[in-house]
Design a protein around this motif. Structure first.
Motif, PDB file in Angstrom:
ATOM      1  N   ARG A  15       0.854  -1.169   0.000  1.00 47.53           N
ATOM      2  CA  ARG A  15       0.000   0.000   0.000  1.00 47.53           C
ATOM      3  C   ARG A  15       0.891   1.220   0.000  1.00 47.53           C
ATOM      4  N   THR A  67     -10.077   0.702  -4.074  1.00 45.88           N
ATOM      5  CA  THR A  67      -9.176  -0.230  -3.406  1.00 45.88           C
ATOM      6  C   THR A  67      -7.775   0.026  -3.921  1.00 45.88           C
ATOM      7  N   MET A 126     -16.295   2.378  -1.837  1.00 49.27           N
ATOM      8  CA  MET A 126     -16.257   1.201  -0.985  1.00 49.27           C
ATOM      9  C   MET A 126     -16.878   1.436   0.387  1.00 49.27           C
ATOM     10  N   ASN A 154      -9.464  -2.443   6.632  1.00 49.66           N
ATOM     11  CA  ASN A 154      -9.477  -1.799   5.331  1.00 49.66           C
ATOM     12  C   ASN A 154      -9.244  -2.832   4.226  1.00 49.66           C
ATOM     13  N   ASP A 155      -8.295  -3.747   4.479  1.00 53.37           N
ATOM     14  CA  ASP A 155      -8.017  -4.807   3.509  1.00 53.37           C
ATOM     15  C   ASP A 155      -9.253  -5.667   3.267  1.00 53.37           C
ATOM     16  N   ASP A 163     -11.603  -3.758   1.185  1.00 57.83           N
ATOM     17  CA  ASP A 163     -11.038  -3.806  -0.170  1.00 57.83           C
ATOM     18  C   ASP A 163     -11.424  -5.081  -0.888  1.00 57.83           C
ATOM     19  N   GLN A 164     -11.197  -6.194  -0.167  1.00 56.81           N
ATOM     20  CA  GLN A 164     -11.371  -7.488  -0.798  1.00 56.81           C
ATOM     21  C   GLN A 164     -12.825  -7.747  -1.163  1.00 56.81           C
ATOM     22  N   TRP A 222     -15.136  -5.488  -1.579  1.00 51.28           N
ATOM     23  CA  TRP A 222     -15.560  -4.519  -2.589  1.00 51.28           C
ATOM     24  C   TRP A 222     -15.105  -4.951  -3.985  1.00 51.28           C
ATOM     25  N   THR A 223     -13.843  -5.355  -4.081  1.00 47.46           N
ATOM     26  CA  THR A 223     -13.328  -5.798  -5.379  1.00 47.46           C
ATOM     27  C   THR A 223     -14.109  -7.009  -5.877  1.00 47.46           C
TER      28      THR A 223
END
Lengths: 308, 385
Positions: A63, A270, B206, B372-373, B376-377, B379-380
């Motif tokens: 990141r 993301t 997201m 957050n990860d 992210d995951q 959402w993707t």
């Protein structure tokens, strides 16, 4: 290049030996001058970035603004999750289907242009066919939203014909239409270059010997233009595989493809640069493979003539 | 030379209108006009400053202020008023999600900007990443005009790094005449997914979109419980086949033109549409939604700090804020500007919702990077499905 029988020498004398053994300047100054600018450009903006992408793809959970971890293959393993394999399959489907559509629709056009159209209009016709390429691809894709939207041109025409309206915008059908439309001119150009060189005397000979037009087409025209067909198909396939604009504008939520997925990893919500880089490497690999096939089987002359 | 082609006359009419959308109000907008408006919309997202932004790459000089902000926050007259007052030219670029802005700032692509507009949770995140300058209170006038709620906000203690610019909610914008029943809550989308299939869009954001689903399930917008997140993910996946798109801006033409009938939208984007077309309504869902603050901040990389402070003071001027609110319809956290507003705007429940509704809303907060990860995951995966 130091002479192995020479007495032990320091780095300086080795350098002078190397310089002395170089071919005379007249042999390399001109090629270097010609290749230098483009070579430097490609090296700085293509080769180095590709290696940077490769490196980033090997750092899991990277990141921006946070310290990177150690190297690993996690980003590549993530691609094998079913949801991403489906994205890749969807991209391949879009690319294959639009290539096929371009071929089916482009071949008759190219055939007519190269063999049947009036000779003095031919260049004008060719230019007019390529004319759409003079406007931005973004604009051309956007125009289709106006055509395909629920109250758009297409449904107005269907209404006049007493046909039920179709909601194609934001579906894979819209993406397929958009891709085919965008890349059809390229296919036609390449096929035209190939068909133009067709030896028509062979067709006459075939007719003399009693072949039907169909037989002549399948036994003479198609085999002779096969390299051009291969070149056109591969070029359309490669460009549609990585296309971002059309699926984004016309596909809506239905049509995530690999290019959009990569975009989302870098600039979308993301910020998974590592995963995005791994996806990019996969795309680069797929495209390289296609280009290798193109170089091996494609009609090189028609490619170099039509794609500047 | 007067040219009378349809494009020219449409364009003239269009550019003379006070608002871009008012052009679309006439239901008989010609197809050519539609297309033109579409293009404009789309180009506007890329580089909205239009006339003056071609030199955006030229780097910053002391007589130019580069601003990175959300769509519909700064119009030409605001920029012109600033230029008239200070002699400093303004160039505006637009982002449509906090994360996009952050990426650009982190990757070094934002080094020309001296003013950026991060939202509340992004302010916290950018402070912890060391991307925002600490503001010098002696160079800022008018902080005392802020409403009590924004004097010491949770996302940025004592406004040390950011000045609140606007606030608002997230909710559903819908076409009263085209949807079944009356939407009151997030669950409406799931209950009517068949009838509204292909006519719904949600934010390409997201935290907002997954947060709204969490809220609809009775959890917090800021939940980091993996089980709750997975539940929200599955719930959103159910709705996904019926969504036309994930969009944070540029849906105006589509809802006015009838392609979309329910749009998840920020109040600041929805209110102008409700004001120009009476079929359009905006609601804050009954289970609650997000209550956001967008701020102005100076990045550490800012090349023109002096102009940035002048901009902050300019916006904090109650008269300037009042005029901007009247044109752009965002809720101002500036008490003095609020007092100056005409009664009809003060009474607009979409702009200034009643307290009992606001009480159910929460601000999106910065969450730890493991959570957050996970966001992210999921959402993707949702957008890829």
């Amino acid at each position: 290049m130091a002479n192995p029988t020479a007495p032990p020498s320091g780095p300086i004398s080795r350098l002078t030996d190397w310089l002395a053994n170089l071919p005379p300047p007249s042999h390399w100054v001109r090629p270097l001058g010609l290749l230098g600018p483009a070579g430097t450009w490609l090296f700085l903006l293509m080769v180095i970035p590709t290696f940077l992408i490769l490196e980033i793809s090997l750092v899991p959970g990277l990141r921006l603004g946070e310290p990177g971890g150690s190297y690993g293959l996690d980003n590549y393993l993530r691609i094998f999750q079913p949801v991403y394999l489906r994205v890749i399959a969807r991209s391949l489907n879009f690319a294959l289907a639009s290539t096929l559509m371009c071929l089916v629709m482009g071949f008759p056009v190219a055939y007519w242009l190269a063999l049947m159209s009036p000779k003095r209009w031919r260049n004008l016709l060719l230019v007019s066919f390529v004319l759409p390429l003079w406007t931005s691809s973004l604009l051309r894709a956007y125009a289709w939203t106006t055509i395909l939207r629920s109250a758009g041109v297409f449904n107005t025409i269907l209404g006049l014909l007493m046909l039920p309206p179709q909601n194609w915008l934001h579906t894979p059908i819209a993406v397929l239409i958009g891709l085919t439309y965008s890349f059809l001119p390229y296919m036609v150009l390449i096929l035209y270059a190939s068909l133009e060189k067709l030896d028509t005397r062979l067709l006459e000979a075939a007719a003399d010997l009693g072949a039907t037009p169909q037989q002549a087409f399948w036994k003479i025209t198609v085999p002779q233009t096969l390299p051009g067909i291969a070149a056109g198909c591969l070029l359309v396939f490669i460009t549609t595989l990585g296309d971002f604009v059309v699926p984004t504008l016309l596909g809506g939520a239905s049509s995530m493809n690999i290019a959009r997925l990569i975009y989302n990893q870098f600039l979308g919500p993301t910020r998974a640069w590592g995963f995005g880089s791994a996806l990019s490497m996969v795309l680069i690999l797929a495209v390289s493979l296609a280009i290798a096939l193109l170089l091996k089987y494609g009609d090189k002359s028609s490619v170099s003539e039509t794609s500047q | 030379v007067e040219r009378k082609g349809p494009f020219i006359s449409t364009y003239k009419r269009y550019s003379m209108m006070p608002g871009r959308r008012r052009f679309l109000q006439g239901s008989a907008a010609a197809i050519a006009g539609m297309a033109l408006a579409n293009c404009r919309q789309n180009l506007a997202n890329v580089n909205p400053a239009g006339s003056s932004s071609t030199n955006a790459e030229a780097g910053a000089s002391s007589d130019t202020l580069y601003i990175f902000t959300w769509a519909n926050y700064t119009d030409t007259s605001l920029a012109d008023a600033f230029t008239e007052l200070t002699g400093i030219k303004v160039v505006i670029d637009i982002f449509d999600s906090n994360e996009t802005m952050l990426t650009k700032m982190q990757a070094g692509g934002g080094s020309a900007y001296s003013i950026i507009y991060p939202s509340d949770y992004m302010v916290s995140e950018m402070i912890s990443l060391g991307l925002l300058q600490e503001l010098d209170p002696t160079r800022i006038q008018g902080l005392e005009n802020l409403l009590d709620k924004w004097i010491d906000p949770a996302y940025d203690s004592k406004n040390a790094h950011s000045i609140p610019f606007s606030w608002g909610t997230t909710g559903l914008l819908y076409n009263r005449e085209a949807v079944p029943g009356t939407p009151t809550d997030w669950s409406y989308l799931w209950e009517n997914q068949q009838a509204l299939s292909g006519q719904i869009s949600m934010l390409d954001d997201m935290r907002e979109t997954l947060g709204a689903v969490l809220k609809g399930l009775g959890y917090s917008y800021n939940s980091t419980d993996p089980a709750q997140l997975e539940e929200a993910y599955n719930k959103l996946l159910e709705l996904k086949p019926h969504l036309a798109s994930f969009k944070s801006s540029g849906f105006e033409d589509e809802i006015l033109g009838g392609d979309l009938n329910v749009v998840m939208s920020y109040s600041s984007d929805a209110i102008p549409i409700t004001l120009e077309d009476e079929r359009m309504e905006y609601i804050i869902p009954a289970s609650g939604s997000s209550l956001w603050t967008d701020t102005m901040a100076i990045p550490v990389s800012a090349p023109n700090v002096e102009a940035a402070y002048q901009w902050l003071n300019f916006i904090l001027d109650p008269a300037v804020s009042k005029a901007a609110v009247e044109r752009l319809f965002f809720a101002t956290p500036n008490k003095a500007a609020y007092e100056l507003l005409p009664d009809e705007l003060k009474a607009n429940n979409d702009l200034y919702p009643p307290q009992d509704i606001l009480a159910k809303c929460e601000g999106i907060q910065s969450i730890d990077s493991a959570s957050n990860d996970l966001f992210d995951q999921y959402w993707t995966q949702v957008v890829s499905a």
